[in-house]
Design an enzyme around this catalytic site. Structure first.
Site: not given
Length: 308
Positions: A86, A196
């Site tokens: 991330s 996500h």
């Protein structure tokens, strides 16, 4: 021997994390550049109050990751590959030479603000431990509501799946996971946005526009994407990966396996994380090593790098 440098995502942060970085000239340089570039002091980024902000968390993890990479490089430990989870993809890109630290600071400041503005409250992420992906997908399908959506977000290992979405949906899913599927554990992660998944598609599109204002270069070392679980070598591919990774699933296990198959033998996790190391250990169990800078002394890490 090939060294993989991994960079943690949100959830690894802790109060005082920047103040606790090792006393080293490269760390000091990184902190000074960050404070100058952002016009903020360290306490405005890593205090307990500051870390309630998604933006401050992401900036702190970027700074800690870049400081870690520079510290290792100064000691002769340059990575052959980089892989970030991330927000960790941004210090990975800096370490690979694809993005300048100055540009990364401004991009991450925008990234955190966009995510925080999109979902200021009522959303988050939970880790489901002990269930397969197929089981978690069934849970998500059963608990999804249009007004309280949940999505599979991170596939970290065969039995660690992270779900993102509305807090009510996450609560229902946690209860059903234990009651109906006998999950070993379900716990909320210290992330206040639904990363996500498609909920952040709009914010990701805005990030892609922002990337048109900066230069992204081909990497000096192998840049592995946690979204695609593949090595990326073209600047445009890395630009796309960085801009959109907030809205794409994380395939951490597959990405770490891809790095191992490309020859990685030592996985070093940047400060302040340790979770990625635990996820990498099974992948590197056969003739490799996985170690975290926050758990092992620098001398030990450098000795492993020299030996393997």
């Amino acid at each position: 021997m090939t060294t993989l440098l991994t960079f943690p995502g949100q959830g690894a942060q802790r109060p005082g994390m920047l103040h606790a970085l090792p006393a080293h000239p490269e760390v000091t340089r990184t902190l000074e550049e960050a404070c100058d570039g952002l016009g903020q002091g360290l306490s405005e980024l890593d205090s307990a109050d500051a870390l309630r902000s998604t933006q401050a968390v992401q900036l702190s993890l970027l700074i800690a990751g870049v400081a870690s990479a520079r510290l290792l490089a100064d000691a002769g430990c340059e990575p052959d590959m980089v892989l970030g989870l991330s927000i960790g993809a941004y210090p990975a890109a800096v370490a690979a030479g694809s993005l300048t630290f100055a540009d990364a600071l401004q991009l991450v400041r925008l990234r955190g603000a966009l995510m925080q503005q999109a979902y200021p409250s009522g959303y988050g992420m939970s880790a489901v431990i002990g269930l397969s992906l197929a089981q978690v997908e069934r849970l998500v399908a059963g608990q999804f509501r249009e007004e309280e959506p949940v999505y599979v977000a991170n596939i970290n290992s065969a039995e660690q799946i992270v779900v993102a979405g509305h807090e009510n949906g996450l609560a229902r899913l946690a209860e059903a996971a234990v009651r109906d599927f006998h999950a070993r554990k379900v716990h909320r992660i210290a992330i206040s946005v639904p990363s996500h998944c498609m909920l952040l598609s709009g914010a990701a599109s805005q990030m892609r526009v922002a990337f048109d204002r900066v230069t992204v270069s081909p990497p000096r070392c192998t840049y592995v994407s946690a979204s695609s679980a593949r090595a990326l070598f073209q600047a445009d591919a890395i630009r796309d990966d960085l801009a959109f990774n907030m809205a794409r699933q994380v395939h951490w296990h597959d990405a770490a396996t891809h790095a191992r198959e490309r020859g990685a033998r030592l996985a070093i996790e940047a400060l302040p994380g340790a979770t990625l190391t635990s996820l990498c250990r099974p992948v590197f169990a056969d003739g490799g090593e996985a170690v975290s800078l926050c758990q092992a002394p620098l001398a030990t890490v450098l000795a492993l790098h020299s030996r393997l």
